[in-house]
Design an enzyme around this catalytic site. Structure first.
Site, short mmCIF file in Angstrom:
data_model
loop_
_atom_site.label_atom_id
_atom_site.label_comp_id
_atom_site.label_asym_id
_atom_site.label_seq_id
_atom_site.Cartn_x
_atom_site.Cartn_y
_atom_site.Cartn_z
N ASP A 270 31.07 45.95 41.80
CA ASP A 270 32.49 46.22 41.94
C ASP A 270 33.00 47.00 40.72
OD1 ASP A 270 35.16 46.28 42.52
OD2 ASP A 270 35.52 44.13 42.20
N LYS A 277 38.05 49.83 37.19
CA LYS A 277 38.19 48.77 36.18
C LYS A 277 37.93 49.35 34.80
CE LYS A 277 36.44 44.86 38.95
NZ LYS A 277 37.60 43.99 38.97
N ASP A 347 40.66 48.07 44.00
CA ASP A 347 39.92 46.98 43.35
C ASP A 347 40.12 45.64 44.08
OD1 ASP A 347 38.26 45.80 41.55
OD2 ASP A 347 39.70 45.77 39.89
N ARG A 351 38.84 41.21 49.77
CA ARG A 351 39.62 40.75 50.93
C ARG A 351 39.49 41.73 52.09
NH1 ARG A 351 44.98 40.69 47.34
NH2 ARG A 351 43.36 40.30 45.78
N1 BES Z 1 35.58 40.94 42.02
C1 BES Z 1 36.90 40.95 41.53
C2 BES Z 1 37.35 39.56 41.08
C3 BES Z 1 36.71 39.02 39.83
C4 BES Z 1 37.30 39.21 38.59
C5 BES Z 1 35.57 38.27 39.90
C6 BES Z 1 36.72 38.67 37.46
C7 BES Z 1 35.00 37.73 38.77
C8 BES Z 1 35.57 37.92 37.55
C9 BES Z 1 37.86 41.41 42.63
O1 BES Z 1 37.36 42.32 43.52
C10 BES Z 1 39.01 42.06 41.94
O2 BES Z 1 38.81 43.08 41.33
N2 BES Z 1 40.19 41.47 42.06
C11 BES Z 1 41.36 41.99 41.46
C12 BES Z 1 42.47 41.90 42.46
C13 BES Z 1 43.71 42.67 42.06
C14 BES Z 1 43.43 44.14 42.07
C15 BES Z 1 44.81 42.33 43.02
C16 BES Z 1 41.66 41.14 40.22
O3 BES Z 1 41.46 39.94 40.26
O4 BES Z 1 42.07 41.71 39.23
ZN ZN Z 2 35.32 42.30 43.77
MN MN Z 3 37.57 44.32 42.80
#
Ligand code: BES
Ligand code: ZN
Ligand code: MN
Length: 496
Positions: A270, A277, A347, A351
């Protein structure tokens, strides 16, 4: 590692290293007492001069104690003499394992003779297997200089009471199946993403299906997804040269009940996509497929135990990359359910892939669907690394999962899924946005999923904090969670 259950009457071979408990101030447990009399009190004499005080966390190897045929013994501190609680027992086992990891012992026998509050021998055996296996785990596949191999090969559990043997056998088998499932999940999750691609995950699923006779696998390819209209899953994968896979496993145990489906997030890396990111936040994102690895590990354990349950595993596998073909912020896609989504942040991809996988699960008419996903950073802020976030549209299901988590020391904590939070997902152009703003990030992510989970009892486990340690340093590793929770849930509901 071989685990063996045997009657306490069967004599132990000399090469076996007995593991003996010692209480604080060097008070003796029953097995230690026996050893002391065999050695004409040499053990007590020895303990008087030794540096062991029997405190929790202490261990000491003893060599050539008179009166015993075992040249090597391991003494383990068990704290003050009293009935132990569950966590204390697990800690003692963990401590013994860490000492044995760096010793030359090849076979050991647990002769701790400890009482644990509210628990019998069978329980202790299951716990010991799981804790032991967890403590001994290592992943050296990519080290050119192999770390000294663990010499330990066999772990023996002597059972004193013949009446207990049947139950011990049952929990012994459960412990081994769960420990193997956890190891499988760890091994898969620890693979780097240049190896573990969606295609690799599909092949691992195919390998599993070959191993167990009640297990079948089908893999939907990109063209199948296009035909079906999985616009959300396809959008996430479209920036990557790695093709997406929707991996479907069916384990058909002897059961007349409606099936359970486990749905796993399988983002093999990711980057965030166009909503890229920052470099530091990308570390750990090879673990974004831990949900998928958990589904595979749990199905493996269930198949190994021949659990009487009809189980589906559905894995949405893709790589989230930025590129000229990647999905962009404000793009609108149509999901398999027909609902449209405005992708405000690429990101928030988990979902999206889960939405289509959840809709796809409908065709199997499951009674219960549980999705497992490293979904939000917010859950790590809320609960840290100790509890998985749990959200559900069914209170009984949530309760059962919480109970299973407590029972397996793989805990989950429930967050609310109230309608009020749904407001945050409004979009001026599509049926919904894929993000709900900064507040309550874990809840709004689950709200999004809930819109694709209306046809069954559904629970969501956000394992971003529990499935792996994702720090920046050398201490990064997969935990194999929540395989123990899910297995306990399945055993409690279907296994009895
Ligand atoms: N895979 C990440 C979530 C994640 C973050 C897992 C840190 C493990 C450690 C997910 O896809 C993500 O990026 N989520 C975002 C959502 C936001 C953009 C609404 C997040 O949590 O920042
Ligand atoms: Zn993710
Ligand atoms: Mn993500």
């Amino acid at each position: 590692m071989k685990f063996a259950l045997q009657s306490a009457e069967t004599p132990l071979k000399p090469e076996v290293c007995p593991v003996i408990g010692i209480y604080e101030n060097n008070e003796l447990t029953p097995h230690a007492k026996k050893l002391d009399s065999q050695s004409r009190n040499e053990l007590t004499k020895f303990l008087k001069q030794a540096d062991l005080q029997g405190k929790m966390g202490q261990t000491l190897f003893l060599y050539n104690l008179p009166g015993t045929k075992h040249p090597r013994l391991l003494l383990v501190g068990c704290g003050p003499k009293k009935t132990l609680n569950e966590q204390e027992f697990r800690k003692i086992i963990f401590t013994a394992a860490k000492a044995l990891m760096v010793s030359k012992a090849t076979k050991i026998a647990f002769q701790l003779s400890l009482e644990v509050k509210n628990h019998d021998t069978a329980w202790k055996i299951k716990q010991a297997i799981e804790v032991f296996s967890d403590a001994l785990y290592s992943f050296n596949e990519y080290k050119s200089e192999k770390q000294p191999a663990i010499t330990l090969q066999e772990i023996i559990f002597p059972v004193t009471d013949k009446k207990e043997l049947k139950k011990c056998e049952k929990l012994f088998n459960q412990g081994i199946a769960i420990a193997d499932g956890v190891n499988f999940t760890k091994n898969l999750a620890n693979q780097p993403s240049n190896v573990c691609t969606p295609t690799y995950l599909a092949n691992e699923a195919r390998k599993l299906a070959k191993q167990y006779k009640n297990l079948k696998v089908t893999v939907l390819e990109k063209k199948d997804m296009e035909k079906l209209g999985m616009g959300a899953l396809l959008a996430v994968s479209q920036g990557s040269i790695q093709p997406p896979k929707l991996i479907c496993l069916e384990y058909k145990g002897k059961s007349s009940k409606k099936p359970v489906a486990l749905v796993g997030k399988g983002i093999t890396f990711d980057t965030g996509g166009i909503s890229l990111k920052p470099a530091d936040s990308m570390i750990g994102m090879k673990y974004d497929m831990c949900g998928a690895a958990t589904v595979l590990g749990t199905i493996k354990a269930a198949a190994e135990l021949n659990l009487p349950v009809h189980l589906y595993g559905i894995i949405a596998a893709a790589e989230n990359m930025p590129s000229g073909t990647a999905v962009k912020p404000e793009d609108i896609v149509t999901t398999l359910s027909g609902q449209t989504v405005e992708i405000m942040n690429t990101d928030a991809e988990g979902r999206l892939v889960l939405a289509d996988a959840l809709t796809y699960a409908e065709r199997f008419h499951p009674e219960i669907v549980i999705d497992i996903a490293t979904l939000t950073g917010a859950v790590v802020i809320a609960l840290g690394i100790h509890a998985s976030g749990l959200l559900s549209n069914n209170e009984k299901l949530a309760e059962d999962l919480i109970d299973a988590g407590n029972e397996s020391f793989d805990r989950a904590w429930q967050l609310p899924l109230w309608d009020e939070y749904q407001e945050q997902l409004k979009s001026p152009f599509a049926d919904m946005s894929n993000v709900g703003g900064r507040s309550a990030g874990t809840i709004t992510a689950a709200c999004f999923l809930s819109r694709f989970a209306k046809k069954f009892q559904w629970a969501h486990l956000d394992v971003a904090g529990t499935a792996a340690m994702m720090g920046q340093g050398p201490d990064r590793f997969a935990t194999g969670r929540p395989v123990p929770l899910l297995m306990q849930f399945l055993i409690n509901k279907y296994g009895k």
